[in-house]
Design a protein around this motif. Structure first.
Motif, PDB file in Angstrom:
ATOM      1  N   ASN A   1       0.861  -1.182   0.000  1.00  0.00           N
ATOM      2  CA  ASN A   1       0.000   0.000   0.000  1.00  0.00           C
ATOM      3  C   ASN A   1       0.899   1.233   0.000  1.00  0.00           C
ATOM      4  O   ASN A   1       1.408   1.648   1.044  1.00  0.00           O
ATOM      5  CB  ASN A   1      -0.920  -0.008   1.221  1.00  0.00           C
ATOM      6  N   TYR A   2       1.104   1.795  -1.181  1.00  0.00           N
ATOM      7  CA  TYR A   2       1.999   2.940  -1.298  1.00  0.00           C
ATOM      8  C   TYR A   2       1.503   4.159  -0.531  1.00  0.00           C
ATOM      9  O   TYR A   2       2.284   5.067  -0.233  1.00  0.00           O
ATOM     10  CB  TYR A   2       2.185   3.308  -2.777  1.00  0.00           C
ATOM     11  N   LEU A   3       0.208   4.230  -0.222  1.00  0.00           N
ATOM     12  CA  LEU A   3      -0.325   5.376   0.500  1.00  0.00           C
ATOM     13  C   LEU A   3       0.237   5.457   1.911  1.00  0.00           C
ATOM     14  O   LEU A   3       0.170   6.504   2.549  1.00  0.00           O
ATOM     15  CB  LEU A   3      -1.857   5.310   0.545  1.00  0.00           C
ATOM     16  N   ASN A   4       0.786   4.356   2.410  1.00  0.00           N
ATOM     17  CA  ASN A   4       1.374   4.334   3.749  1.00  0.00           C
ATOM     18  C   ASN A   4       2.893   4.293   3.718  1.00  0.00           C
ATOM     19  O   ASN A   4       3.531   4.074   4.744  1.00  0.00           O
ATOM     20  CB  ASN A   4       0.856   3.113   4.533  1.00  0.00           C
ATOM     21  N   GLU A   5       3.484   4.482   2.535  1.00  0.00           N
ATOM     22  CA  GLU A   5       4.932   4.320   2.383  1.00  0.00           C
ATOM     23  C   GLU A   5       5.607   5.595   1.881  1.00  0.00           C
ATOM     24  O   GLU A   5       4.961   6.490   1.341  1.00  0.00           O
ATOM     25  CB  GLU A   5       5.225   3.179   1.395  1.00  0.00           C
ATOM     26  N   THR A   6       6.910   5.644   2.085  1.00  0.00           N
ATOM     27  CA  THR A   6       7.776   6.651   1.487  1.00  0.00           C
ATOM     28  C   THR A   6       8.951   5.912   0.862  1.00  0.00           C
ATOM     29  O   THR A   6       9.136   4.706   1.069  1.00  0.00           O
ATOM     30  CB  THR A   6       8.315   7.650   2.525  1.00  0.00           C
ATOM     31  N   ILE A   7       9.765   6.630   0.107  1.00  0.00           N
ATOM     32  CA  ILE A   7      10.973   6.000  -0.428  1.00  0.00           C
ATOM     33  C   ILE A   7      11.846   5.505   0.721  1.00  0.00           C
ATOM     34  O   ILE A   7      12.422   4.414   0.667  1.00  0.00           O
ATOM     35  CB  ILE A   7      11.744   6.992  -1.329  1.00  0.00           C
ATOM     36  N   GLU A   8      11.925   6.287   1.790  1.00  0.00           N
ATOM     37  CA  GLU A   8      12.732   5.887   2.947  1.00  0.00           C
ATOM     38  C   GLU A   8      12.215   4.595   3.571  1.00  0.00           C
ATOM     39  O   GLU A   8      13.005   3.691   3.889  1.00  0.00           O
ATOM     40  CB  GLU A   8      12.719   7.005   3.989  1.00  0.00           C
ATOM     41  N   SER A   9      10.893   4.479   3.750  1.00  0.00           N
ATOM     42  CA  SER A   9      10.342   3.277   4.387  1.00  0.00           C
ATOM     43  C   SER A   9      10.503   2.043   3.499  1.00  0.00           C
ATOM     44  O   SER A   9      10.775   0.945   3.974  1.00  0.00           O
ATOM     45  CB  SER A   9       8.871   3.488   4.754  1.00  0.00           C
ATOM     46  N   LEU A  10      10.353   2.234   2.181  1.00  0.00           N
ATOM     47  CA  LEU A  10      10.544   1.113   1.267  1.00  0.00           C
ATOM     48  C   LEU A  10      12.006   0.668   1.254  1.00  0.00           C
ATOM     49  O   LEU A  10      12.307  -0.532   1.242  1.00  0.00           O
ATOM     50  CB  LEU A  10      10.106   1.503  -0.145  1.00  0.00           C
ATOM     51  N   ASN A  11      12.893   1.647   1.258  1.00  0.00           N
ATOM     52  CA  ASN A  11      14.318   1.330   1.276  1.00  0.00           C
ATOM     53  C   ASN A  11      14.689   0.552   2.539  1.00  0.00           C
ATOM     54  O   ASN A  11      15.487  -0.391   2.496  1.00  0.00           O
ATOM     55  CB  ASN A  11      15.133   2.620   1.180  1.00  0.00           C
ATOM     56  N   LYS A  12      14.085   0.934   3.646  1.00  0.00           N
ATOM     57  CA  LYS A  12      14.353   0.234   4.909  1.00  0.00           C
ATOM     58  C   LYS A  12      13.902  -1.223   4.823  1.00  0.00           C
ATOM     59  O   LYS A  12      14.605  -2.142   5.278  1.00  0.00           O
ATOM     60  CB  LYS A  12      13.643   0.947   6.062  1.00  0.00           C
TER      61      LYS A  12
ATOM     62  N   ASP B   1      10.233  12.760  -0.967  1.00  0.00           N
ATOM     63  CA  ASP B   1      10.452  11.820  -2.080  1.00  0.00           C
ATOM     64  C   ASP B   1      10.772  12.562  -3.373  1.00  0.00           C
ATOM     65  O   ASP B   1      11.631  12.136  -4.150  1.00  0.00           O
ATOM     66  CB  ASP B   1       9.228  10.922  -2.263  1.00  0.00           C
ATOM     67  N   SER B   2      10.097  13.683  -3.607  1.00  0.00           N
ATOM     68  CA  SER B   2      10.392  14.478  -4.803  1.00  0.00           C
ATOM     69  C   SER B   2      11.796  15.061  -4.736  1.00  0.00           C
ATOM     70  O   SER B   2      12.505  15.123  -5.754  1.00  0.00           O
ATOM     71  CB  SER B   2       9.366  15.608  -4.951  1.00  0.00           C
ATOM     72  N   ALA B   3      12.216  15.492  -3.555  1.00  0.00           N
ATOM     73  CA  ALA B   3      13.562  16.055  -3.398  1.00  0.00           C
ATOM     74  C   ALA B   3      14.617  15.015  -3.753  1.00  0.00           C
ATOM     75  O   ALA B   3      15.613  15.325  -4.437  1.00  0.00           O
ATOM     76  CB  ALA B   3      13.756  16.546  -1.966  1.00  0.00           C
TER      77      ALA B   3
END
Length: 479
Positions: A2-13, A213-215
């Protein structure tokens, strides 16, 4: 996933901790797209056989993260249509520079997003493949022209998508869909491999749910490119260093024209609330004027249409794309292929541009439009002498209903009155969610001087941390 609960940082973790593999993440993304596409129509092409790069190093946060790309950005061996019948079967043999940079960062290209044909429109209803739907309300438009990218991010199909912005085409759909979207300074990001609409206005940017995430993605996209002579060679800063800062002492300009006639009273009230938050936390608010705002729409449509008329000459039914089956001679190939291949809005702008550039009209229209553009640029230069950013509403209203404005081009064009000036002046601009009006998202627009994207990220991140809009979920996808 569920991408609505994720960020690039959380996915990377999760990838680092082996809670999920890059292959699983790719397959989960494809499954989510398959689940949501019947409702959203956000994608034109889904890369069903997409695979992450090999030997991923997850010390790079972007490694293995799937991303979608607007369908006017060239992708090697992946159909690229610009949402037009005339390019319905076009498969490029090279990657745009931005796509090459995403691949170098080990991101996974997952699909090509829906859009207005050749990026010409404010609702994405001009797509040959049908309009995408707003995940907050499936009866509403996504905005345009990057409407598919916005819907894909807002609906949770992907965590990020590339868009393009010629007169607000990243910021307006970002506002309508409740996500963050940034158009960097003209010349910050290479346009090589972008199917051109208005070459002096077009800019590739990023659309994500979260500012951070955009940054991170813009860090990768920015910088010089030997293929594009219009790209700045100046050093690219780390945009993430502008995050998690306060706004104390920041000089914020608020143009009176952005709160005038035609702007919804509810939108005005919500944006003023967000400006008050900035003021309460130490920002210095200055009321200013952008006196040439009333000219931006006619000025833009003369310049953009003139450039479109020139750029779209290459689509002729000869080398690639659609060719009329009824053509009996060479003239027929040109005339019938273009007549049948282009949609009404594209034809409208080609005709307007051809007229503005004609021998009898050039001095009366295009030359005068270029002079007005200079005046608009000077308006911004004057304000940025004493201010760090300009803020106001991104759009006059929240998203409007599908098919509600398609019969009145002038009413449709008016939706871009607040976003066009940034493209004419070449300054960076972004939209960050400000809240809801009548259940639909509204965006706060932030503009800064050329090559000062850091100030935009600073303000946008502060607003995001203040209102926590990212915690809200789109209501249109609820069963």
């Amino acid at each position: 996933m569920n991408y609505l609960n994720e960020t690039i940082e959380s996915l990377n973790k999760k990838l680092k901790n082996k809670e999920i593999t890059a292959e699983q993440l790719t397959q989960d993304t494809l499954a989510k797209i398959k689940e949501l596409e019947p409702k959203l129509n956000a994608m034109i092409t889904v890369i069903d056989d997409a695979k992450p790069a090999e030997n991923l190093d997850f010390s790079n946060e972007l490694a293995g993260i799937p991303i979608a790309v607007k369908d006017n950005i060239i992708t090697n061996n992946v159909k690229t249509t610009a949402a037009s019948h005339i390019l319905y079967n076009y498969v490029p043999v090279y990657d745009a520079t931005v796509v090459s940079k995403l691949k170098a960062a080990k991101m996974t290209i997952i699909g090509k997003t829906n859009m207005d044909e050749f990026a010409m429109g404010s609702s994405s209803e001009n797509s040959y493949f049908g309009a995408p739907k707003n995940p907050w309300d499936l009866t509403k438009v996504t905005g345009g022209s990057s409407g598919g990218s916005a819907a894909a991010v807002a609906g949770g199909e992907v965590i990020a998508a590339l868009g393009t912005d010629t007169g607000g085409s990243i910021r307006q759909p970002a506002a309508f869909n409740g996500i963050f979207g940034i158009k960097p300074t003209y010349g910050r990001v290479s346009r090589w491999g972008l199917i051109a609409f208005g070459s002096s206005l077009d800019q590739i940017g990023v659309m994500t749910k979260r500012v951070q995430d955009s940054a991170k993605i813009l860090n990768v996209l920015s910088g010089a490119d030997d293929h594009d002579a219009t790209v700045s060679e100046r050093e690219v800063p780390d945009f993430t260093k502008a995050l998690n800062q306060d706004v104390k002492g920041l000089r914020v300009a608020v143009p009176e024209e952005y709160f005038g006639e035609g702007i919804s009273e509810k939108v005005k009230a919500l944006i003023k609330e967000q400006i008050k938050v900035l003021e309460d936390h130490g920002a210095i608010i200055n009321k200013v004027s952008l006196p040439h705002t009333k000219y931006v729409i006619p000025d833009y449509y003369i310049i953009a249409s003139s450039e479109a008329s020139s750029n779209l000459q290459r689509f002729d039914g000869i080398r690639y794309g659609y060719r009329s089956k009824d053509a009996k001679n060479l003239l027929d190939v040109y005339v019938k292929s273009r007549s049948e291949g282009f949609g009404d809005e594209v034809k409208r702008r080609i005709m307007l541009g051809s007229f503005a550039l004609s021998a009898g009209s050039y001095d009366r229209f295009f030359r005068q439009a270029a002079k007005v553009r200079t005046l608009i640029c000077r308006d911004f230069e004057k304000i940025f002498e004493e201010n760090d950013v300009i803020v106001g509403p991104t759009t006059p209203t929240p998203a409007f209903g599908l098919n509600s404005k398609t019969k009145d081009p002038l009413e449709m064009y008016a939706n871009d009155i607040l976003t066009i000036a940034a493209n004419l002046a070449g300054v960076p601009a972004a939209s960050v969610p400000a809240g809801l009006v009548d259940g639909m998202p509204v965006g706060l627009q932030i503009m800064a001087k050329r090559f000062d994207e850091e100030s935009i990220f600073r303000v946008a991140d502060f607003i995001e941390r203040s209102n926590k809009f990212y915690e809200k979920k789109p209501t249109g996808l609820e069963d």
